[in-house]
Structures are given as C-alpha cells and as structure tokens.
Design an enzyme around this catalytic site. Structure first.
Site, mmCIF file in Angstrom:
data_model
loop_
_atom_site.group_PDB
_atom_site.id
_atom_site.type_symbol
_atom_site.label_atom_id
_atom_site.label_comp_id
_atom_site.label_asym_id
_atom_site.label_seq_id
_atom_site.Cartn_x
_atom_site.Cartn_y
_atom_site.Cartn_z
ATOM 1 N N CYS B 130 0.839 -1.200 0.000
ATOM 2 C CA CYS B 130 0.000 0.000 0.000
ATOM 3 C C CYS B 130 0.876 1.252 0.000
ATOM 4 O O CYS B 130 1.403 1.658 1.038
ATOM 5 C CB CYS B 130 -0.911 -0.023 1.230
ATOM 6 N N CYS B 133 -0.326 4.151 2.120
ATOM 7 C CA CYS B 133 -0.190 3.931 3.569
ATOM 8 C C CYS B 133 1.261 4.118 4.026
ATOM 9 O O CYS B 133 1.513 4.690 5.075
ATOM 10 C CB CYS B 133 -0.583 2.514 3.971
ATOM 11 N N ASP B 134 2.194 3.589 3.256
ATOM 12 C CA ASP B 134 3.567 3.478 3.745
ATOM 13 C C ASP B 134 4.561 4.377 3.012
ATOM 14 O O ASP B 134 5.716 4.469 3.409
ATOM 15 C CB ASP B 134 4.040 2.016 3.618
#
Lengths: 104, 302
Positions: B130, B133-134
């Site tokens: 992701c 997300c990261d």
C-alpha cells in the site's frame, strides 16, 4: 492506565527504563487502520496495570520511527527490559495484542 | 440458531447486516481482523454517490456504527469452514461453531503476494502492499514498484513525489493500466522503467536493502532499494469455502447478480464474487441483494 504520548525526549524514561513491559503504538493522523486500532489499545490499557501502552506520532517523531525501523503503520512494538521483544504491523485483533504483551 | 450469518465486515457484509436487521432477522457478522475491509486504506473516496471526499476510515466507521445500532451482532473470529447440513448450516470459527439458516460470504479480497522467499518476514520492513499507507516512510530513498496495472502506475506516480528514484518493474513490455497514467509517469524525472522482468530475491537481513531483478532473457541485476511496493493485484479469500462452494479458475465465487451460490441458502456479496466491476458502490449493492435473497429464502421455508 491511560495511553500517553511519547516523544524522543522522554522515550528512554517512559519506554526503555520501564520496569514493566511497554507497548509502543507507532501511528499517524492520516492512517485509517491506526484510528481503528486505538480503541482496542485504550481498552487493553484500561484493563491491565501490569504493562503500559504509549503512543508515538511518526510525523512528529520521525527520528524515533527511523531509529526503530518503522516503515509501515500501525506498528506495535513491545519493549521488555529496554529492548524490543516483539512487534506487529497492521490491524490486529485484541487477543493477539494481549498475547504479544502477555506471552513468555 | 441464527437466521443469517455474514462472513466479513467490509462494506458488502455490513450492508447485508443492515438489510437483514431491517427484516428483523437474527444476524451475526463474523470478521477475522477488523471492520471496514479494503476501503479503510483509502484517504479520500471520490466516486461514491453523494458523499465525495469522505475518508475510508470515516465511511467504514459510520457503516459499522449503523449496523450495530440496527442490532447486528458482530464477533471478531476467523471463519475456518462452513458446512451445509441441508435444513441448516454450520459456520466454524477459530473459537466456536454457529448454526444458521443462511450464510452470506462477504470476505472480499487480499493482496496477491509475489511469492519470493522472506516476503512475509519483510512486510513493514521494506515490503509493502500500500503506497499511500507506507510511502511517507521512504522520503528521499530509492524504492521499487512491481506490477503493470493501474494500481502499480498510481503507486509509482504517488511515490515519485516522495522517493529519490522509483523503479517500476513489470514482467511484460507494456502496461495494462491507463495510457494517461503511463504518459504522466514518463514525464517524471525520477522514474526508471524495468520491463520484461521479475523480482526474484529480497536482499537485506533485518530490513530490505535491495532486490534481485531477473529479466525474461535470464540476466540478473541487483538494485539498491529501501522499499518494495507490490501491486500485482488482489485475490479472493474463498479458500476456506471451496469444499462446498463453486469457484471460478481465479478463485472467485461463481454467482450471477442475484448473488446465489451453487449451494441453496448460501449467498455471496462483494469483491469475492465473480464479476467485472469491483467498486465500493457495487460491494454495497451486492450486500443489499444477498440479504434480500437470504430473507426471501428464510421466509419461503416457514
């Protein structure tokens, strides 16, 4: 015990020097799964006095995130006696988090 | 005995539970991890009618609270098996066995893994599924994206704003994703395309330090990266049901728009159903249909 926010200034005192196990919740405001894990952590914190849970905002404390190799959040790291004991990444059910803290 | 047991508390499953409760059916939702499903990783939902810009987390939480307020029971237990005993069915979880008249399978999708050694071990230590997300953890670092569809292209584009160099590795010589995205990417200074290649090894002990890339002609090259974003699609989570439920060759549950599976009284809703369009709006649509069909099934039996 309530979850307190920890920064690099008091990380040693609150986490590394702690006599009891400490779970560090690395999180950020923009992280959906982090917001979902927080109520679970609040619940665990209110039910247990034998360990402590603290929160680290990775946007404010990027040095801590870097130092402890956090590359994905939510990241939960359990410290015992000043060193890392275990960690998990992503959403985890309550029992699993309790297991991380309680396991021998 | 429950009237309806719903497996999965994503948008499809929770919507089913709302419809089930409106028909006063005794409803249990079983969820392995946490409510919300894939949508919780979306920062801002732009294509859901009448609520542009809502975050995935807010959407999921509102839906979850709505389901709870309607009287849906939710338990966080992983379903390991389902059984069809004719008149009733059994749902077996890591914690117990539940009896029910009908089942709705709304388990959704999980990330497809690359299948290289130590992939699981390095998740969160350089390996990610992701980018939104990261990505923030890779400021000024070198990263690689694997894949050839829209997700891979979008991930690569997103990462070019954050990382130093972004390698986009694809096993073919052209991308499946939209041309506009590809053109957009080609205009970035810090993107490097690696075609006809696969990631064959992860390098680094405690965290990812590099990858071995193997070209289809057999030549190998090591590339220094701190992050590897795997965007090679998602796969349905239907493995535990295949003893009785018919799946297609890709693992999706075979069912038409009426959401009936091959087993009477067992329905499917959401992304794990064989269909063309997998969107939030089609997931909740399935959720409504599957619940209405389950309610019809129960009422007919009375």
């Amino acid at each position: 015990m309530k979850i307190i926010d920890v920064s690099k200034d008091n990380f040693k005192e609150e986490v590394l020097d702690s006599k009891i196990p400490v779970l560090v919740d690395f999180n950020a405001d923009w992280c959906g799964p982090c917001k979902m894990i927080r109520p679970i952590l609040d619940e665990i914190a209110s039910e247990h006095d034998e360990y402590r849970i603290v929160s680290v905002n990775i946007d404010d404390e990027d040095e801590l995130a870097e130092e402890y190799g956090v590359f994905s959040i939510p990241c939960l790291v359990v410290f015992r006696g000043g060193s890392e004991y275990t960690r998990s990444i992503g959403l985890r059910p309550k029992e699993e988090i309790e297991g991380m803290l309680g396991g021998d | 005995m429950y009237d309806i047991i719903i497996v999965g508390a994503g948008p499809a499953g929770l919507t089913s539970s709302i419809y089930a409760r409106r028909a006063m059916k005794k409803t249990l939702v079983l969820e392995a991890v946490s409510y919300g499903g894939q949508i919780i990783n979306t920062l801002s939902i732009e294509n859901y009618p009448a609520n542009p810009g809502i975050s995935g987390f807010d959407f999921a939480t509102k839906l979850y609270n709505q389901a709870k307020e309607m009287g849906s029971e939710v338990k966080f237990e992983k379903v390991t098996e389902i059984k069809d005993n004719g008149d009733y069915k059994e749902v077996i979880t890591t914690k117990g066995i539940y009896e029910t008249k009908t089942i709705i399978l709304a388990t959704g999708l999980e990330n497809r893994k690359l299948g290289v050694t130590r992939e699981d071990e390095l998740i969160g230590k350089g390996v990610s599924y992701c980018a939104t997300c990261d990505g923030a953890f890779y400021k000024g670092k070198n990263v690689a994206v694997v894949g050839g569809g829209n997700t891979a292209l979008e991930d690569a584009l997103y990462l070019t704003d954050i990382a130093k160099i972004v390698y986009l590795i694809h096993r073919r010589d052209e991308f499946r994703g939209e041309e506009a995205l590809v053109n957009n990417l080609k205009n970035r200074d810090n993107i490097k395309f690696i075609y006809n290649s696969n990631v064959t090894k992860l390098i680094g002990d405690d965290k990812l330090e590099g990858i071995e890339v193997t070209n289809n002609d057999g030549s190998k090259e090591d590339i220094e990266v701190s992050g590897l974003f795997i965007a090679i699609g998602r796969i349905p989570e239907n493995e535990n049901f295949k003893n009785i439920i018919a799946l297609d060759e890709s693992g999706y549950i075979v069912a038409s728009e009426d959401c009936h599976t091959n087993v009477s009284g067992i329905f499917v809703s959401g992304d794990n159903r064989a269909k063309d369009v997998r969107q939030l709006v089609t997931a909740v649509s399935d959720g409504a249909i599957a619940a209405c069909e389950a309610i019809k099934f129960i009422n007919k039996k009375k």
